[in-house]
Design a protein around this motif. Structure first.
Motif, short mmCIF file in Angstrom:
data_model
loop_
_atom_site.label_atom_id
_atom_site.label_comp_id
_atom_site.label_asym_id
_atom_site.label_seq_id
_atom_site.Cartn_x
_atom_site.Cartn_y
_atom_site.Cartn_z
N LYS A 1 0.83 -1.20 0.00
CA LYS A 1 0.00 0.00 0.00
C LYS A 1 0.87 1.25 0.00
N ILE B 1 -4.10 0.61 -3.20
CA ILE B 1 -4.19 -0.60 -2.40
C ILE B 1 -4.28 -1.82 -3.31
N SER B 2 -3.39 -2.77 -3.12
CA SER B 2 -3.38 -3.99 -3.92
C SER B 2 -4.42 -4.96 -3.38
N GLU B 3 -5.26 -5.47 -4.30
CA GLU B 3 -6.31 -6.41 -3.91
C GLU B 3 -6.44 -7.49 -4.97
N GLY B 4 -6.16 -8.72 -4.62
CA GLY B 4 -6.34 -9.82 -5.56
C GLY B 4 -5.51 -9.63 -6.81
N SER C 1 -5.60 -3.53 -8.27
CA SER C 1 -5.49 -2.55 -7.20
C SER C 1 -6.68 -1.60 -7.25
N ARG C 2 -6.89 -0.91 -6.15
CA ARG C 2 -7.87 0.17 -6.08
C ARG C 2 -7.16 1.45 -5.70
#
Length: 225
Positions: A158, A173-176, A179-180
């Motif tokens: 992050k 933010i890294s997600e799966g 990122s978002r």
């Protein structure tokens, strides 16, 4: 679409891009290894494809039209004006191809505004005289990055960054599998101008970011062509 102010920016940025390329045609853009003649060809082809998508109400992806072998700068200048006319004459809610970004013609005003602004900066930077991207345009560019490219980033830690000139802040933010980019203040890892933050996200300049974030941005393919 009715946004004469944005169209005037496209015209002005396109004029500046052409002027710089005309004065330094062999200067090289590091990120793509194009000279400025190649940059004008690329941007002009993107502009003319946009004109065709809008004027012909195309709903499928089409190829960029070829550039002429001579008279590139004048061809580019004419293409900027033709594209601005097509944007102005197309209702924003008309269904057209948009790389899956909502399928409405309104997509193309922002996309071509930012395409032209960033490539103007590319031209100036290659010629050794870069000027900033205005704060409002940089903020719009960061918002577009959130919609179009954040979800394609490789995993990273992050990072929170804040624009010192506008007061805006975002966390990446890294997600799966992607990122978002989330707006909102926090403890900023990076503080800089909105222009530099946008150029960093677009891979044009380096900032003091965590290595995993730097690698994720460097590995991103952009923009769609």
């Amino acid at each position: 679409m009715s946004s004469e102010g944005d169209l005037e920016i496209i015209r002005a940025e396109g004029t500046r891009l052409a002027d710089v390329a005309e004065s330094a045609p062999h200067a090289v853009i590091e990120i793509y290894r194009w000279d400025l003649t190649g940059l004008v060809v690329h941007t002009g082809r993107v502009h003319r494809r946009t004109t065709e998508i809008l004027s012909q109400r195309r709903t499928e992806r089409i190829s960029r039209p070829p550039a002429p072998e001579t008279g590139i700068i004048e061809w580019f200048r004419e293409g900027v004006e033709e594209m601005c006319t097509a944007i102005a004459e197309t209702p924003e809610d008309v269904e057209v191809f948009t790389f899956g970004m909502g399928d409405r013609a309104s997509f193309w005003l922002d996309r071509m505004l930012l395409e032209t602004v960033v490539h103007r900066w590319d031209a100036e930077n290659a010629a050794g005289e870069p000027s900033i991207i205005p704060t409002d345009l940089a903020r719009r560019g960061i918002e577009e990055f959130s919609r179009m490219w954040a979800g394609l980033l490789a995993p990273h830690e992050k990072v929170t960054f804040e624009a010192e000139d506008s007061g805006d802040a975002w966390s990446l933010i890294s997600e799966g599998d992607g990122s978002r980019l989330v707006p909102g203040k926090g403890t900023a890892n990076i503080t800089d101008t909105a222009s530099n933050l946008y150029l960093w996200l677009m891979g044009r300049i380096g900032l003091d970011a965590p290595e995993t974030v730097t690698a994720a941005i460097a590995g991103l393919s952009r923009p769609p062509n």
